[in-house]
Design a protein around this motif. Structure first.
Motif, short mmCIF file in Angstrom:
data_model
loop_
_atom_site.label_atom_id
_atom_site.label_comp_id
_atom_site.label_asym_id
_atom_site.label_seq_id
_atom_site.Cartn_x
_atom_site.Cartn_y
_atom_site.Cartn_z
N GLN A 26 13.13 77.13 34.98
CA GLN A 26 12.64 78.28 35.74
C GLN A 26 11.76 77.87 36.91
OE1 GLN A 26 11.34 80.38 31.94
NE2 GLN A 26 12.22 82.10 33.07
N ASN A 27 11.41 76.58 36.96
CA ASN A 27 10.58 76.08 38.06
C ASN A 27 11.44 75.59 39.23
OD1 ASN A 27 8.15 75.14 39.39
ND2 ASN A 27 8.77 73.08 38.79
N CYS A 28 12.35 74.63 38.97
CA CYS A 28 13.16 74.05 40.05
C CYS A 28 14.61 74.54 40.04
CB CYS A 28 13.11 72.54 39.99
SG CYS A 28 14.02 71.81 38.60
N GLU A 29 14.99 75.31 39.03
CA GLU A 29 16.33 75.90 38.89
C GLU A 29 17.42 74.88 38.56
OE1 GLU A 29 17.11 78.33 42.37
OE2 GLU A 29 16.16 80.02 41.38
N HIS A 30 17.04 73.68 38.16
CA HIS A 30 18.03 72.71 37.71
C HIS A 30 18.64 73.20 36.40
CE1 HIS A 30 19.99 68.90 36.95
NE2 HIS A 30 19.37 68.80 35.78
N GLY A 31 19.96 72.99 36.25
CA GLY A 31 20.64 73.37 35.02
C GLY A 31 21.31 72.17 34.39
N TRP A 32 21.33 72.10 33.07
CA TRP A 32 21.93 70.94 32.42
C TRP A 32 22.33 71.26 30.98
CZ3 TRP A 32 16.86 72.06 32.58
CH2 TRP A 32 16.07 71.85 31.45
N ALA A 33 23.25 70.45 30.47
CA ALA A 33 23.59 70.48 29.06
C ALA A 33 22.73 69.44 28.37
CB ALA A 33 25.07 70.16 28.86
N ASN A 34 22.07 69.82 27.33
CA ASN A 34 21.10 68.94 26.69
C ASN A 34 21.81 67.99 25.74
OD1 ASN A 34 18.51 67.97 26.31
ND2 ASN A 34 18.10 69.32 24.59
N LEU A 35 22.51 67.00 26.31
CA LEU A 35 23.30 66.07 25.53
C LEU A 35 22.77 64.65 25.73
CD1 LEU A 35 26.84 67.38 26.50
CD2 LEU A 35 25.56 67.91 24.42
N GLN A 36 22.71 63.89 24.65
CA GLN A 36 22.28 62.50 24.72
C GLN A 36 23.51 61.62 24.50
OE1 GLN A 36 19.11 61.81 25.60
NE2 GLN A 36 18.81 64.02 25.69
N LEU A 37 24.14 61.19 25.59
CA LEU A 37 25.39 60.44 25.51
C LEU A 37 25.18 59.05 26.10
CD1 LEU A 37 27.80 63.23 26.82
CD2 LEU A 37 27.10 62.78 24.47
N ASP A 38 25.58 58.01 25.34
CA ASP A 38 25.38 56.66 25.84
C ASP A 38 26.56 56.24 26.73
OD1 ASP A 38 27.49 55.90 24.16
OD2 ASP A 38 26.15 55.18 22.58
N HIS A 39 26.40 55.09 27.37
CA HIS A 39 27.38 54.63 28.36
C HIS A 39 28.74 54.39 27.71
CE1 HIS A 39 28.56 52.86 32.20
NE2 HIS A 39 29.13 51.89 31.53
N ALA A 40 28.77 53.82 26.51
CA ALA A 40 30.05 53.53 25.84
C ALA A 40 30.80 54.83 25.54
CB ALA A 40 29.80 52.74 24.56
N TYR A 41 30.06 55.84 25.11
CA TYR A 41 30.70 57.14 24.83
C TYR A 41 31.29 57.73 26.10
CZ TYR A 41 31.34 62.00 23.44
OH TYR A 41 31.88 63.24 23.19
N LEU A 42 30.54 57.64 27.19
CA LEU A 42 31.02 58.20 28.46
C LEU A 42 32.24 57.44 28.97
CD1 LEU A 42 27.62 58.91 30.21
CD2 LEU A 42 29.22 60.59 29.31
N GLN A 43 32.30 56.14 28.75
CA GLN A 43 33.48 55.37 29.16
C GLN A 43 34.72 55.87 28.43
OE1 GLN A 43 32.37 51.15 28.73
NE2 GLN A 43 32.70 50.96 30.93
N ASP A 44 34.58 56.15 27.13
CA ASP A 44 35.70 56.69 26.36
C ASP A 44 36.06 58.09 26.85
OD1 ASP A 44 35.87 54.41 24.81
OD2 ASP A 44 34.59 55.21 23.21
N LEU A 45 35.04 58.86 27.21
CA LEU A 45 35.26 60.23 27.65
C LEU A 45 36.07 60.27 28.95
CD1 LEU A 45 34.51 63.25 27.16
CD2 LEU A 45 32.53 62.87 28.61
N TYR A 46 35.77 59.34 29.87
CA TYR A 46 36.44 59.32 31.16
C TYR A 46 37.61 58.34 31.18
CZ TYR A 46 32.52 62.06 32.85
OH TYR A 46 31.60 63.05 33.04
N ALA A 47 38.35 58.30 30.10
CA ALA A 47 39.56 57.49 30.04
C ALA A 47 40.69 58.21 30.78
CB ALA A 47 39.94 57.22 28.58
N GLU A 48 41.88 57.66 30.71
CA GLU A 48 43.01 58.21 31.48
C GLU A 48 43.27 59.68 31.14
OE1 GLU A 48 47.68 57.14 32.48
OE2 GLU A 48 46.62 56.11 30.85
N ASN A 49 43.05 60.06 29.88
CA ASN A 49 43.32 61.45 29.47
C ASN A 49 42.46 62.45 30.21
OD1 ASN A 49 45.24 60.57 27.70
ND2 ASN A 49 43.93 60.66 25.88
N TYR A 50 41.26 62.03 30.60
CA TYR A 50 40.36 62.93 31.32
C TYR A 50 41.00 63.40 32.62
CZ TYR A 50 36.41 64.48 34.15
OH TYR A 50 35.58 65.22 34.96
N PHE A 51 41.69 62.48 33.30
CA PHE A 51 42.30 62.79 34.59
C PHE A 51 43.72 63.32 34.46
CE2 PHE A 51 39.04 59.63 35.60
CZ PHE A 51 38.41 60.24 36.68
N LYS A 52 44.24 63.34 33.26
CA LYS A 52 45.60 63.84 33.07
C LYS A 52 45.71 64.56 31.74
CE LYS A 52 50.45 62.54 33.69
NZ LYS A 52 51.38 61.45 34.04
#
Length: 225
Positions: A26-52
């Motif tokens: 309510q101060n700066c109007e930033h919005g976010w999903a409160n998720l704690q995701l590590d780099h390895a998880y994000l690499q799996d998330l953005y695999a080829e299936n993400y783009f197709k």
């Protein structure tokens, strides 16, 4: 205990929006999903299936449309008569912006980073060895850049402040930092909050999109921040 403090301004005045799928400061109007995701998880998330088939129906098939949008952004940059000798892109995906940029700035020295190893492999095969899947936050760069680009990337970062701070240090004084991001006030996002549209556009509930950055000065073009 869940941490609901704003990751940008550290304000404790936050509220839940879009059926509790996001938090908004309510101060700066930033919005976010409160998720704690590590780099390895994000690499799996953005695999080829993400783009197709997942986030995108077929990113490669949309190349022409994507590059039309990139061309508009490059044309706006050209109007400022900027000398882009060294450029950096964070979140370069398959290298489509690089190809577009090179048409107007053929002599620019470019480096691109993306977490998707599949996308980086494609980019290096088609456009040359200018791309890396290394964690940008952990890379020690030895030069500064005339411009830093982040297109539709901010909302995917678990710690956007760290990325922006590093990019700020690596951009030459007075050099442009360009990013574009979908905000919580946009029509697309507001429609996505409705049950019918949410099944078509899953950005609000998807762990791939963790931030929604709103520019308080809504009358300024979102390309230039």
């Amino acid at each position: 205990m869940e941490n609901t403090d704003c990751p940008i301004c550290n304000s404790k005045q936050t509220k839940r929006i879009f059926d509790d799928t996001l938090l908004k400061c309510q101060n700066c109007e930033h919005g976010w999903a409160n998720l704690q995701l590590d780099h390895a998880y994000l690499q799996d998330l953005y695999a080829e299936n993400y783009f197709k088939g997942e986030e995108y129906a077929d990113y490669l098939a949309d190349k022409e449309i994507l590059q039309l949008n990139f061309a508009k952004r490059v044309n706006q940059i050209k109007k400022q008569h900027l000398a882009l000798h060294n450029t950096l892109e964070i979140g370069c995906a398959y290298g489509f912006f690089f190809e577009t940029l090179k048409k107007c700035y053929p002599n620019t020295h470019y480096e691109g980073y993306d977490i998707s190893q599949d996308a980086i492999q494609y980019a290096n095969q088609h456009y040359g060895p200018h791309f890396s899947a290394e964690n940008y936050l952990e890379v020690s760069l030895t030069q500064t850049y005339d411009a830093v680009f982040m297109w539709d990337v901010i909302e995917h970062l678990s710690d956007p402040g760290a990325f922006l701070a590093k990019a700020q240090k690596e951009c030459k004084p007075g050099g442009p930092r360009r990013f574009f991001s979908q905000g919580t006030k946009g029509m697309q996002t507001r429609c996505a909050a409705l049950p019918y549209y949410r099944r078509l556009w899953r950005a609000l509930a998807s762990p791939s999109r963790q931030k929604m950055a709103d520019d308080p000065s809504a009358n300024t073009p979102p390309l230039f921040y």
